[in-house]
Design a protein around this motif. Structure first.
Motif, PDB file in Angstrom:
ATOM      1  N   TRP A  80       0.930  -1.247   0.064  1.00  0.00           N
ATOM      2  CA  TRP A  80      -0.089   0.069  -0.160  1.00  0.00           C
ATOM      3  C   TRP A  80       0.955   1.220   0.093  1.00  0.00           C
ATOM      4  O   TRP A  80       1.551   1.516   0.914  1.00  0.00           O
ATOM      5  CB  TRP A  80      -0.862  -0.226   1.194  1.00  0.00           C
ATOM      6  N   ASP A  81       0.852   1.922  -1.105  1.00  0.00           N
ATOM      7  CA  ASP A  81       1.926   3.148  -1.370  1.00  0.00           C
ATOM      8  C   ASP A  81       1.156   4.373  -0.823  1.00  0.00           C
ATOM      9  O   ASP A  81       1.003   5.395  -2.014  1.00  0.00           O
ATOM     10  CB  ASP A  81       2.263   3.003  -2.794  1.00  0.00           C
ATOM     11  N   GLU A 101       9.022  -2.279  -8.381  1.00  0.00           N
ATOM     12  CA  GLU A 101       8.104  -3.123  -9.099  1.00  0.00           C
ATOM     13  C   GLU A 101       8.671  -4.384  -9.722  1.00  0.00           C
ATOM     14  O   GLU A 101       8.301  -5.445  -9.961  1.00  0.00           O
ATOM     15  CB  GLU A 101       7.408  -2.173 -10.030  1.00  0.00           C
ATOM     16  N   VAL A 112       0.168  -4.002  -5.912  1.00  0.00           N
ATOM     17  CA  VAL A 112       0.441  -2.596  -5.722  1.00  0.00           C
ATOM     18  C   VAL A 112      -0.935  -1.974  -5.583  1.00  0.00           C
ATOM     19  O   VAL A 112      -1.541  -1.818  -6.662  1.00  0.00           O
ATOM     20  CB  VAL A 112       1.200  -1.862  -6.476  1.00  0.00           C
ATOM     21  N   ALA A 113      -1.041  -1.135  -4.539  1.00  0.00           N
ATOM     22  CA  ALA A 113      -2.218  -0.471  -4.239  1.00  0.00           C
ATOM     23  C   ALA A 113      -1.985   1.310  -3.523  1.00  0.00           C
ATOM     24  O   ALA A 113      -0.781   1.362  -3.015  1.00  0.00           O
ATOM     25  CB  ALA A 113      -3.343  -1.105  -3.400  1.00  0.00           C
ATOM     26  N   ASP A 114      -2.720   2.044  -4.236  1.00  0.00           N
ATOM     27  CA  ASP A 114      -2.470   3.373  -3.550  1.00  0.00           C
ATOM     28  C   ASP A 114      -3.799   4.045  -3.154  1.00  0.00           C
ATOM     29  O   ASP A 114      -4.779   3.688  -3.930  1.00  0.00           O
ATOM     30  CB  ASP A 114      -1.361   4.310  -4.411  1.00  0.00           C
ATOM     31  N   PRO A 162      -5.009   6.304  -9.561  1.00  0.00           N
ATOM     32  CA  PRO A 162      -3.714   5.533  -8.937  1.00  0.00           C
ATOM     33  C   PRO A 162      -2.692   5.724 -10.059  1.00  0.00           C
ATOM     34  O   PRO A 162      -2.777   5.929 -11.136  1.00  0.00           O
ATOM     35  CB  PRO A 162      -3.861   3.919  -8.900  1.00  0.00           C
ATOM     36  N   THR A 182       0.531   4.564 -12.432  1.00  0.00           N
ATOM     37  CA  THR A 182       0.796   3.655 -13.127  1.00  0.00           C
ATOM     38  C   THR A 182       2.330   3.649 -13.515  1.00  0.00           C
ATOM     39  O   THR A 182       2.730   4.718 -14.172  1.00  0.00           O
ATOM     40  CB  THR A 182       0.002   3.514 -14.478  1.00  0.00           C
ATOM     41  N   LYS A 189      -0.559  -1.951 -13.527  1.00  0.00           N
ATOM     42  CA  LYS A 189      -1.817  -1.210 -13.278  1.00  0.00           C
ATOM     43  C   LYS A 189      -2.024  -1.329 -11.776  1.00  0.00           C
ATOM     44  O   LYS A 189      -1.797  -2.314 -10.986  1.00  0.00           O
ATOM     45  CB  LYS A 189      -2.909  -1.704 -13.834  1.00  0.00           C
ATOM     46  N   ARG A 190      -2.192  -0.441 -11.195  1.00  0.00           N
ATOM     47  CA  ARG A 190      -2.383  -0.476  -9.549  1.00  0.00           C
ATOM     48  C   ARG A 190      -3.870  -0.766  -9.071  1.00  0.00           C
ATOM     49  O   ARG A 190      -4.859  -0.127  -9.862  1.00  0.00           O
ATOM     50  CB  ARG A 190      -1.876   0.791  -8.860  1.00  0.00           C
ATOM     51  N   HIS A 191      -4.156  -0.932  -7.984  1.00  0.00           N
ATOM     52  CA  HIS A 191      -5.405  -1.024  -7.422  1.00  0.00           C
ATOM     53  C   HIS A 191      -5.510   0.093  -6.551  1.00  0.00           C
ATOM     54  O   HIS A 191      -4.566   0.735  -6.075  1.00  0.00           O
ATOM     55  CB  HIS A 191      -5.549  -2.290  -6.342  1.00  0.00           C
TER      56      HIS A 191
END
Length: 344
Positions: A114-115, A125, A133-135, A140, A142, A146-148
């Motif tokens: 969680w960024d 990465e 990866v999520a933010d 979000p 990229t 692709k991030r969540h």
């Protein structure tokens, strides 16, 4: 059936009334215990994997700061190189422990990074390509994948009622990468506020000398109508926030552009304090169209209006802002834990 969830964080997990340590940049003391409580409520076993910084263990939370226990999933609040945790004079262990955890668990179990500060790099990465990866941004970042989206969260409980008779317009936050917005929404209006009996207050690290920011003498000279106060413990800072007429949610430029709705939004709602949102923020209308500001004059007019309201009337304003906020997106802690569970 409950899972074994490892969490890596560099900060504190405490009951709010016990959050008294001031000299720390930990920005997630608000939401972290809510997440742990929600996980425990669902019968998960939750293991904290960094050095324990809270004085007493959090109820139900297990700790293992040097081992690698069997886990079903690892949730990391991302850490990055700083002068404190890297280089020849480093003295904090968070980054090394995070790298060790990633190297050990990568490819064996799901890892969610969680960024929150948008610090993950292309190199990161590529080193851990299976890392999820999520933010917290509505848009979000990229890089190579692709991030969540995983926003900050709350259980929407309230700490205090709105206070009566406040004469303070204030900001609780540190002196990091917000110079233009601070000048526009705080410094430039501070003299006008003093003429009508409103004092602009700032709590944070502004008066602490550091190689990362201007010397405190320069800060005082640059903002003569602002009263700067040192950091206080988290719960004390919430009491201070509760005494403000209002605050304005200023952000780093990258946060504003991408819609990182930071934990400050949740804290002001919990403290029943009205807030203003700069018009250039990605989700400027998140608290309602009436509370967007685009100039120093806007800030003056809205804060002066709020000052004249009773505590009950300002509470009504916050209730309207809370309704708009929760309608805009599902920020509930239960949804955050749903997200984490979805990868197990």
């Amino acid at each position: 059936m409950g899972k074994r969830i490892g969490i890596s964080y560099w900060g504190f997990c405490q009951q709010f009334e016990d959050c008294n340590i001031a000299n720390t940049p930990d920005g997630h003391r608000y939401g972290r215990p809510m997440m742990v409580d929600e996980m425990l409520k669902r019968k998960h076993e939750v293991i904290a994997l960094q050095e324990r910084r809270e004085l007493t263990p959090y109820p139900g939370l297990l700790y293992d700061d040097d081992g690698y226990p069997d886990l079903d999933i690892l949730f990391i609040e991302w850490r990055w190189p700083t002068w404190k945790n890297s280089g020849p004079k480093s003295f904090e262990s968070d980054l090394k422990r995070q790298v060790d955890l990633l190297d050990h668990y990568h490819g064996k179990i799901p890892i969610i990074a969680w960024d929150t500060d948008l610090q993950i790099t292309v190199t990161d990465e590529k080193r851990w390509p299976e890392m999820i990866v999520a933010d917290p941004c509505f848009d979000p970042v990229t890089l190579t994948k692709k991030r969540h989206r995983l926003t900050w969260w709350s259980d929407f409980s309230e700490f205090f009622d709105s206070c009566e008779g406040s004469v303070m317009y204030g900001y609780i936050g540190n002196n990091y990468s917000r110079e233009k917005q601070f000048l526009k929404y705080y410094a430039s209006v501070s003299q006008s506020f003093r003429h009508v009996g409103i004092q602009t207050m700032v709590y944070g690290n502004w008066m602490q000398h550091s190689p990362e920011r201007p010397h405190p003498r320069i800060v005082v000279q640059g903002y003569p109508n602002i009263a700067f106060v040192d950091r206080v413990g988290f719960f004390e800072s919430m009491k201070v926030l509760n005494r403000f007429i209002c605050t304005t949610h200023i952000s780093k430029e990258s946060y504003s552009e991408r819609g990182n709705v930071t934990v400050r939004f949740f804290e002001t709602l919990a403290c029943n304090v009205p807030a203003l949102v700069p018009a250039d923020f990605y989700a400027a209308d998140i608290l309602g169209d009436d509370w967007t500001v685009s100039s120093t004059a806007d800030v003056f007019d809205k804060v002066f209006y709020l000052m004249k309201l009773s505590g009950e009337e300002r509470k009504n304003v916050v209730d309207e802002q809370r309704y708009s906020f929760r309608k805009y997106h599902d920020f509930h802690v239960a949804s955050a834990v749903d997200f984490i569970e979805s990868f197990v």
